[in-house]
Structure formats: C-alpha cells, structure tokens
Design a protein around this motif. Sequence first.
Motif, PDB file in Angstrom:
ATOM      1  N   PRO A 170      -4.938   0.907   9.153  1.00  0.00           N
ATOM      2  CA  PRO A 170      -5.548   0.039  10.175  1.00  0.00           C
ATOM      3  C   PRO A 170      -4.806  -1.259  10.435  1.00  0.00           C
ATOM      4  O   PRO A 170      -4.982  -1.856  11.501  1.00  0.00           O
ATOM      5  CB  PRO A 170      -6.943  -0.240   9.599  1.00  0.00           C
ATOM      6  N   THR A 171      -3.965  -1.712   9.487  1.00  0.00           N
ATOM      7  CA  THR A 171      -3.260  -2.983   9.686  1.00  0.00           C
ATOM      8  C   THR A 171      -1.776  -2.786   9.966  1.00  0.00           C
ATOM      9  O   THR A 171      -1.022  -3.757   9.989  1.00  0.00           O
ATOM     10  CB  THR A 171      -3.440  -3.892   8.456  1.00  0.00           C
ATOM     11  N   SER A 172      -1.351  -1.544  10.179  1.00  0.00           N
ATOM     12  CA  SER A 172       0.064  -1.273  10.448  1.00  0.00           C
ATOM     13  C   SER A 172       0.529  -2.011  11.702  1.00  0.00           C
ATOM     14  O   SER A 172      -0.105  -1.953  12.751  1.00  0.00           O
ATOM     15  CB  SER A 172       0.276   0.229  10.630  1.00  0.00           C
ATOM     16  N   GLY A 173       1.638  -2.724  11.581  1.00  0.00           N
ATOM     17  CA  GLY A 173       2.222  -3.420  12.729  1.00  0.00           C
ATOM     18  C   GLY A 173       1.596  -4.755  13.060  1.00  0.00           C
ATOM     19  O   GLY A 173       1.970  -5.384  14.059  1.00  0.00           O
ATOM     20  N   LEU A 174       0.651  -5.231  12.244  1.00  0.00           N
ATOM     21  CA  LEU A 174      -0.022  -6.498  12.530  1.00  0.00           C
ATOM     22  C   LEU A 174       0.577  -7.636  11.707  1.00  0.00           C
ATOM     23  O   LEU A 174       1.058  -7.426  10.588  1.00  0.00           O
ATOM     24  CB  LEU A 174      -1.521  -6.388  12.220  1.00  0.00           C
ATOM     25  N   THR A 179      -3.917  -9.113  10.268  1.00  0.00           N
ATOM     26  CA  THR A 179      -4.260  -8.200   9.180  1.00  0.00           C
ATOM     27  C   THR A 179      -5.514  -8.686   8.458  1.00  0.00           C
ATOM     28  O   THR A 179      -6.439  -7.911   8.175  1.00  0.00           O
ATOM     29  CB  THR A 179      -3.097  -8.084   8.181  1.00  0.00           C
ATOM     30  N   ALA A 180      -5.556  -9.988   8.180  1.00  0.00           N
ATOM     31  CA  ALA A 180      -6.730 -10.559   7.515  1.00  0.00           C
ATOM     32  C   ALA A 180      -7.972 -10.445   8.383  1.00  0.00           C
ATOM     33  O   ALA A 180      -9.077 -10.194   7.885  1.00  0.00           O
ATOM     34  CB  ALA A 180      -6.468 -12.030   7.164  1.00  0.00           C
ATOM     35  N   VAL A 181      -7.799 -10.585   9.706  1.00  0.00           N
ATOM     36  CA  VAL A 181      -8.937 -10.465  10.632  1.00  0.00           C
ATOM     37  C   VAL A 181      -9.497  -9.052  10.599  1.00  0.00           C
ATOM     38  O   VAL A 181     -10.716  -8.850  10.490  1.00  0.00           O
ATOM     39  CB  VAL A 181      -8.503 -10.849  12.068  1.00  0.00           C
ATOM     40  N   VAL A 182      -8.616  -8.051  10.686  1.00  0.00           N
ATOM     41  CA  VAL A 182      -9.068  -6.653  10.679  1.00  0.00           C
ATOM     42  C   VAL A 182      -9.721  -6.313   9.341  1.00  0.00           C
ATOM     43  O   VAL A 182     -10.757  -5.634   9.293  1.00  0.00           O
ATOM     44  CB  VAL A 182      -7.897  -5.704  10.984  1.00  0.00           C
ATOM     45  N   ASP A 183      -9.150  -6.798   8.240  1.00  0.00           N
ATOM     46  CA  ASP A 183      -9.745  -6.560   6.923  1.00  0.00           C
ATOM     47  C   ASP A 183     -11.139  -7.177   6.830  1.00  0.00           C
ATOM     48  O   ASP A 183     -12.085  -6.545   6.336  1.00  0.00           O
ATOM     49  CB  ASP A 183      -8.859  -7.159   5.829  1.00  0.00           C
ATOM     50  N   THR A 184     -11.261  -8.416   7.294  1.00  0.00           N
ATOM     51  CA  THR A 184     -12.542  -9.109   7.238  1.00  0.00           C
ATOM     52  C   THR A 184     -13.582  -8.403   8.093  1.00  0.00           C
ATOM     53  O   THR A 184     -14.739  -8.240   7.688  1.00  0.00           O
ATOM     54  CB  THR A 184     -12.388 -10.565   7.706  1.00  0.00           C
ATOM     55  N   THR A 186     -13.606  -5.210   8.884  1.00  0.00           N
ATOM     56  CA  THR A 186     -13.949  -3.946   8.227  1.00  0.00           C
ATOM     57  C   THR A 186     -14.997  -4.161   7.146  1.00  0.00           C
ATOM     58  O   THR A 186     -16.022  -3.461   7.097  1.00  0.00           O
ATOM     59  CB  THR A 186     -12.691  -3.295   7.620  1.00  0.00           C
ATOM     60  N   LEU A 187     -14.774  -5.150   6.275  1.00  0.00           N
ATOM     61  CA  LEU A 187     -15.737  -5.438   5.214  1.00  0.00           C
ATOM     62  C   LEU A 187     -17.073  -5.884   5.785  1.00  0.00           C
ATOM     63  O   LEU A 187     -18.145  -5.468   5.311  1.00  0.00           O
ATOM     64  CB  LEU A 187     -15.180  -6.519   4.289  1.00  0.00           C
ATOM     65  N   ASP A 188     -17.019  -6.729   6.813  1.00  0.00           N
ATOM     66  CA  ASP A 188     -18.242  -7.232   7.425  1.00  0.00           C
ATOM     67  C   ASP A 188     -19.067  -6.092   8.019  1.00  0.00           C
ATOM     68  O   ASP A 188     -20.291  -6.032   7.840  1.00  0.00           O
ATOM     69  CB  ASP A 188     -17.872  -8.252   8.513  1.00  0.00           C
ATOM     70  N   LEU A 189     -18.402  -5.181   8.705  1.00  0.00           N
ATOM     71  CA  LEU A 189     -19.106  -4.061   9.326  1.00  0.00           C
ATOM     72  C   LEU A 189     -19.665  -3.097   8.286  1.00  0.00           C
ATOM     73  O   LEU A 189     -20.778  -2.579   8.436  1.00  0.00           O
ATOM     74  CB  LEU A 189     -18.171  -3.314  10.279  1.00  0.00           C
ATOM     75  N   VAL A 190     -18.903  -2.852   7.223  1.00  0.00           N
ATOM     76  CA  VAL A 190     -19.388  -1.982   6.148  1.00  0.00           C
ATOM     77  C   VAL A 190     -20.677  -2.537   5.559  1.00  0.00           C
ATOM     78  O   VAL A 190     -21.654  -1.808   5.333  1.00  0.00           O
ATOM     79  CB  VAL A 190     -18.306  -1.819   5.055  1.00  0.00           C
ATOM     80  N   HIS A 191     -20.701  -3.848   5.338  1.00  0.00           N
ATOM     81  CA  HIS A 191     -21.888  -4.468   4.739  1.00  0.00           C
ATOM     82  C   HIS A 191     -23.046  -4.556   5.726  1.00  0.00           C
ATOM     83  O   HIS A 191     -24.187  -4.244   5.383  1.00  0.00           O
ATOM     84  CB  HIS A 191     -21.527  -5.856   4.214  1.00  0.00           C
ATOM     85  N   THR A 205      -1.486  -6.037   0.129  1.00  0.00           N
ATOM     86  CA  THR A 205      -2.321  -7.216   0.325  1.00  0.00           C
ATOM     87  C   THR A 205      -3.658  -6.820   0.923  1.00  0.00           C
ATOM     88  O   THR A 205      -4.728  -7.242   0.453  1.00  0.00           O
ATOM     89  CB  THR A 205      -1.616  -8.230   1.248  1.00  0.00           C
ATOM     90  N   SER A 206      -3.615  -6.004   1.947  1.00  0.00           N
ATOM     91  CA  SER A 206      -4.829  -5.508   2.586  1.00  0.00           C
ATOM     92  C   SER A 206      -5.651  -4.663   1.622  1.00  0.00           C
ATOM     93  O   SER A 206      -6.878  -4.795   1.539  1.00  0.00           O
ATOM     94  CB  SER A 206      -4.463  -4.689   3.831  1.00  0.00           C
ATOM     95  N   ALA A 207      -4.990  -3.784   0.877  1.00  0.00           N
ATOM     96  CA  ALA A 207      -5.690  -2.873  -0.032  1.00  0.00           C
ATOM     97  C   ALA A 207      -6.516  -3.631  -1.055  1.00  0.00           C
ATOM     98  O   ALA A 207      -7.701  -3.331  -1.274  1.00  0.00           O
ATOM     99  CB  ALA A 207      -4.677  -1.963  -0.728  1.00  0.00           C
TER     100      ALA A 207
END
Length: 266
Positions: A170-174, A179-184, A186-191, A205-207
């Motif tokens: 999901p963060t390839s090429g960012l 990358t931090a925005v997409v990670d955040t 993802t976690l926010d939506l999961v919760h 880093t993302s992992a």
Amino acid sequence: MSPDGDAIRVQNLVKSFGGRRVIDDISFAVKRGEVLVIMGGSGCGKSTLLRHLIGVLRPDSGEIWIEGEETTRMNHDALARVRRKFGMLFQSGGLLNSMTVGENVALPIREHSTVDHKIADLMVKMKLELVGLTGFENLRPSEISGGMKKRVGLARAIALDPTILFSDEPTSGLDPVMTAVVDTLTLDLVHKLGMTAVVVTHDMTSAFRIASKMIMLFQGKIIAQGTPDEIRASANPVLKQFVDGQADGPIPLRLSKGDYLKHLIG
C-alpha cells in the motif's frame, strides 16, 4: 473448523508452479482485529499467498479458513459470497481513469448492492471523509497525486464495510510523509470499523508501524512469525538481513539457476 476468534486460518498450504514450490507448507492464523504484515523479498511467495487468501488461486493442498468457512473447495458462487466480506487495496491504487474519484469509490456499491443512487452517493461521501478527501469526488485519477490515489483506493476498499482488508504494497512509491499518512489511515480504519487487516509489504518502517503480528517468508516458507518486538529480537540471520536492509547475508545477490556458461553455449 477455524477456532473462534480467528478471522483467517491457513493450514499446511502448498502451491507449486513448474515443479517449484512457491508456497511450501505454510500455516498461520490471524485473530479478529489484528493487523498481519506479510513480508519478504521479491519472489519469496508473499503475493502468491495473498492471491490464495482472496481466492484468485487454488492451492495444491492445504486449507484456508475465512471467518469459520473453508474456502479452497468452494464453488464460484460460494466464494463470491465470502469475498463480499473483503476490501482490497491494490499496489497501484487500481483506479479506473475513465471514472471520477466518486465513481471509482461507488463502483463496488453499485456492483454488489441494490441501494438507491442517492444513498450510494452519501456512502461515497462518508468513505472519502474517512480518508480525508471530501470534495474530490468530481476529479479524475489523473488529476490527483499518487498518495491521494492510494487514499481513494482505500476508500473504495472499505466502500461496503468489509470485515477483512487486504493490502498489496500500500505504500509503494510514496514519500515518507505520505507513507505515514496511509499507515495512520489504515490503523484508524481498522480500529474504527472493527476490521482485520492483512498487509503485504517490503517497507520495514511501514511494517513495524502498523503490525500487531508479522510473518517473514523466505523461499516459500515462513521462517519467523510473531509480534513486532519478537521479530526485532529474532536472531534469524535471513530475517535480520532483510529487516536491516543489508546487502551481504544469507539472502543471495544472484538468483540465477544452473551454470552460466552452459546457458551461454548451450
């Protein structure tokens, strides 16, 4: 039967192509609400494993349980029913350039539900708000940035309120900020939505930012699995080389098979 509390359970999965085992007796489980990160180098089998989880490929042997249902022997209709529980974020975003942002997000709603178009439009606005893109409905994918495309892809992936989210790189090429925005997100939506997530990535880093559980694949096998702290503490030399990004180690530079000179002269 998949034990209660497991969103996904994989048991003794095997898949070969051309006599080569790409998936070699893999077993693991993902509990509801967890974020599982599947990591490994190119050609290790992680994308092939993901294709099995979403039902695109059938294994040679083994079982895949999705929320209590074994999917590897399902017919097309039964598998389609299970897939309605999935959201999928593709590596490139997977947006259709002929459609607007809003139309891309609405696509699974219009294809797999019978809601009125006004309700569908409201659902699109709600999903875009969740990824911070309210007001971008009428733009084309060519008119937004790469990071925004990933966020639109995420909005489309959750359009039907899935219970399981699959993400392929999901963060390839960012850049690091996006990358931090997409990670955040993802976690926010999961919760917020109570989802389980499976993320395939080689971005360490993302992992470590998003994972509650991690597995490392090497030559088709799981060589390590555990929490991020357990993965960091592992003494496995292959895992340490990959996590630390070292050129020298048990993961070889050359992947060629056979004798080079014999290939040249026949």
